[in-house]
Scaffold this motif. Sequence first.
Motif, PDB file in Angstrom:
ATOM      1  N   ASN A 449      -6.759  -8.050  -0.863  1.00  0.00           N
ATOM      2  CA  ASN A 449      -6.612  -8.093   0.452  1.00  0.00           C
ATOM      3  C   ASN A 449      -5.242  -7.445   1.313  1.00  0.00           C
ATOM      4  N   LYS A 450      -4.790  -7.123  -0.166  1.00  0.00           N
ATOM      5  CA  LYS A 450      -3.366  -5.640   0.716  1.00  0.00           C
ATOM      6  C   LYS A 450      -4.082  -4.874   0.229  1.00  0.00           C
ATOM      7  N   LEU A 451      -4.942  -4.430  -0.172  1.00  0.00           N
ATOM      8  CA  LEU A 451      -5.696  -3.077  -0.762  1.00  0.00           C
ATOM      9  C   LEU A 451      -6.165  -2.710   0.563  1.00  0.00           C
ATOM     10  N   LYS A 452      -6.893  -3.268   1.254  1.00  0.00           N
ATOM     11  CA  LYS A 452      -6.968  -2.997   2.975  1.00  0.00           C
ATOM     12  C   LYS A 452      -6.249  -2.491   4.132  1.00  0.00           C
ATOM     13  N   ILE A 453      -4.817  -3.215   3.931  1.00  0.00           N
ATOM     14  CA  ILE A 453      -3.842  -3.191   4.166  1.00  0.00           C
ATOM     15  C   ILE A 453      -3.520  -2.304   4.594  1.00  0.00           C
ATOM     16  N   LEU A 454      -3.185  -1.580   3.373  1.00  0.00           N
ATOM     17  CA  LEU A 454      -2.775   0.010   2.433  1.00  0.00           C
ATOM     18  C   LEU A 454      -3.683   0.898   3.275  1.00  0.00           C
ATOM     19  N   GLY A 455      -4.450   0.689   2.997  1.00  0.00           N
ATOM     20  CA  GLY A 455      -6.046   1.842   3.712  1.00  0.00           C
ATOM     21  C   GLY A 455      -6.006   1.927   5.004  1.00  0.00           C
ATOM     22  N   ASP A 456      -5.824   0.722   5.883  1.00  0.00           N
ATOM     23  CA  ASP A 456      -5.841   0.597   7.068  1.00  0.00           C
ATOM     24  C   ASP A 456      -4.717   1.725   7.188  1.00  0.00           C
ATOM     25  N   GLN A 457      -3.267   0.883   7.229  1.00  0.00           N
ATOM     26  CA  GLN A 457      -2.152   2.089   7.575  1.00  0.00           C
ATOM     27  C   GLN A 457      -2.142   3.668   6.953  1.00  0.00           C
ATOM     28  N   ILE A 458      -2.670   3.323   5.732  1.00  0.00           N
ATOM     29  CA  ILE A 458      -2.810   5.119   5.496  1.00  0.00           C
ATOM     30  C   ILE A 458      -4.024   5.879   6.168  1.00  0.00           C
ATOM     31  N   ASP A 459      -4.866   5.696   6.436  1.00  0.00           N
ATOM     32  CA  ASP A 459      -5.725   5.704   7.927  1.00  0.00           C
ATOM     33  C   ASP A 459      -5.284   6.747   8.510  1.00  0.00           C
ATOM     34  N   GLU A 460      -4.359   5.185   9.665  1.00  0.00           N
ATOM     35  CA  GLU A 460      -3.317   5.839  10.344  1.00  0.00           C
ATOM     36  C   GLU A 460      -2.561   6.604  10.877  1.00  0.00           C
ATOM     37  N   LEU A 461      -2.220   6.461   9.651  1.00  0.00           N
ATOM     38  CA  LEU A 461      -1.020   7.885   9.144  1.00  0.00           C
ATOM     39  C   LEU A 461      -1.629   8.969   8.778  1.00  0.00           C
ATOM     40  N   GLU A 462      -3.232   9.552   8.104  1.00  0.00           N
ATOM     41  CA  GLU A 462      -3.300  10.174   7.665  1.00  0.00           C
ATOM     42  C   GLU A 462      -4.107  10.623   9.226  1.00  0.00           C
ATOM     43  N   LYS A 463      -4.331  10.213   9.820  1.00  0.00           N
ATOM     44  CA  LYS A 463      -5.098  10.991  11.068  1.00  0.00           C
ATOM     45  C   LYS A 463      -4.215  11.456  12.383  1.00  0.00           C
ATOM     46  N   LYS A 464      -3.068  10.853  12.076  1.00  0.00           N
ATOM     47  CA  LYS A 464      -1.672  11.360  13.216  1.00  0.00           C
ATOM     48  C   LYS A 464      -1.431  12.126  12.464  1.00  0.00           C
ATOM     49  N   LEU A 465      -1.177  12.338  11.274  1.00  0.00           N
ATOM     50  CA  LEU A 465      -1.016  13.342  10.436  1.00  0.00           C
ATOM     51  C   LEU A 465      -1.491  14.797   9.898  1.00  0.00           C
ATOM     52  N   ASP A 466      -3.349  14.963  10.488  1.00  0.00           N
ATOM     53  CA  ASP A 466      -3.590  15.343  10.057  1.00  0.00           C
ATOM     54  C   ASP A 466      -3.696  17.094  10.681  1.00  0.00           C
ATOM     55  N   PRO A 467      -3.408  17.672   9.942  1.00  0.00           N
ATOM     56  CA  PRO A 467      -2.973  19.466   9.722  1.00  0.00           C
ATOM     57  C   PRO A 467      -4.158  19.833  11.268  1.00  0.00           C
ATOM     58  N   GLU A 468      -5.424  19.543  11.166  1.00  0.00           N
ATOM     59  CA  GLU A 468      -6.103  19.830  12.354  1.00  0.00           C
ATOM     60  C   GLU A 468      -5.752  19.402  13.492  1.00  0.00           C
TER      61      GLU A 468
END
Length: 648
Positions: A449-468
């Motif tokens: 469960n913790k891994l899923k929460i972390l994954g969602d947070q990382i996906d959201e930030l990666e999308k926001k911070l994506d160089p493209e």
Amino acid sequence: MQILKISLYGINGERRDVDFKPSQVNIITGASKKGKSSLIDIIEYCLGASECTVAEGYIRKTVSWYALLLQLSDVQVFIARAAPVSKYKSNSACHMLIEKSVIMPEAYELKKSDNINGVVEFLTRKIGIPEQVTEVPKEQTRSSFNIDFNHSIYYLFQGQDEVAAKRTLFHRQSEPYIPQTIKDTLPFFMGAADNTRFSEMAKLRNLRREKNKVIKRIQEIDSIKGEGLKKGFNLLAEASSIGIYKGEHTLSDDELLVELRRLNNWIPSNTENDDFDEEKLSKLQKQYDSLKELKRSLRYRINAAKEYAGSIHGYESELNEQSYRLQSIGIYKNFSTSSACPICEVEHENTNKVENLILSSIESLDNKLENISRNKPRINSYLESLKSEDVKLAEDIKKVRTSIDVLKNQELSIIKKEMLGDKRSRVVGRISLYLEGIEWSRDTIPLQNKLKILGDQIDELEKKLDPETLKEVLESQLSCVAVDMTNWARELKLEHCENPIRLDISKLTVVAETPNGRTPLYRMGSGENWVGYHLITYLALAKWFIKQKRPVCNFIVFDQPTQVYFPSDKAVLGKLEEIKKDEDRQAVKKMFKWIFKVVSELNPDLQVIITDHADIDEEWFQNAIVDKKWRGDNALIPKHWYSHLKNS
């Protein structure tokens, strides 16, 4: 931030002020070589340039401090920077005042109260540049750097050699490394990379690290599950080999866990006294060394005694041989009964002296033989006593050596025992970890469960911070800027204005988007077009920075934008009549009118300072002129500051 005053403090103790009006167009009109182009160099130097680029001449010879008075949103800031001393390119000494309303200091009041790095740090904070680091694509090797105030000046100045350039667009773009610096920092100043990007990138790195930890823990549990209890039986066998388990090995799974938990409580035995007497061993070792030294000394004495006894024996043999020879020739008999020579038996002159000498020698020989016979027993006795002492020392050395060996064997035994204890402790530790792992394996759901929460947070930030994504945002913002650029190009009737005009950040130039592809600035024709596109680009970016509240100063300085109309070798008074073509006169007037209009539309947020030959004889233009017109004896540097230099 806008400029209220540029001040020069002369070596003569006087001060020369050039005042400017905020939120307006400020024009300094004048002839050539009056100091107009030096204003940009002076402003840059006071704002933190690494080098004073003011040209050699009267300014450098007469000025001791360069100064600016700035108007910020809430305070005024006075920045004075000492002129470079001879042969140096810059001077870090600064005098900075921050007050609601600054009273200009006199020359004698200036002193080093700060350095230029402190000034830049203050300005960086004051205009609102947060801690921000440039982003470098993974495939590139250049380093990231912190963005500060100095990176905003590329959008504030257009020097005489820049405003009409066809292959460069921004201030200092022709210098090494500056083009890449502009490309790296423009996304931040445009707002494509917002102020929280740096902190969010740090947060993304932390989330990725936490995710990796959780994944590793889950993998460890899965590994234990995959091996079943095989690892537990291996640990039991290992415990048996080191003597802490002596039971059966054919156990059930439950029995195995019982035995392992029992072994987990194993405590090392402290019943045996394993203390080793290191002090005793040290004493014995010292005694052994001392005895060995005594034995070496004794051996030396024995050898010396033997050598002495041998030499006595040789001396005695020699004397005896001489005595035998004298006896064999009967010299004693003749010598005692006749006055003749005992050798030739003839009477000689001075016979008595020879006889006495021979008698003395014979007597001495006899005494020596007697002394040798008397001392010989004492020498032999001394030698025997040394040999006895040698034997005793050898026995003592052997006893001490034996004691040392016993102690060393004891020490080795203790070391082996300690190593065994350490090994047992390590095995028990591994058993403990294994049992703990068995407990983990019962339930990994919380970790999943913790891994899923972390994954969602990382996906959201990666999308926001994506160089493209950043690139797309920047392109969108540049498209917005392009609207003003296109409209203003059409208003000034620049060539290619029938096409969309935009800023090409990859090439740092202006392009016209035509049906046949992009037409860059250097292929847009005449100098009038190059000046026009420089002006619309700078004012369009200034409008964007103002509307988006980006951390860039609210002033622009253009140096001689009419140079393509007013060749400096012909312009005398800067009157429009000095321009031959009527269409050029109209173009100059239109250009100034358009700048006045844009500044008025952005009032009070933009100040434009123009230094130029032009002196349009119309009220709107004359009202914008600051300071006296720099013609005749009027210039940036008062004549009396340098007249003595000229005469000397």
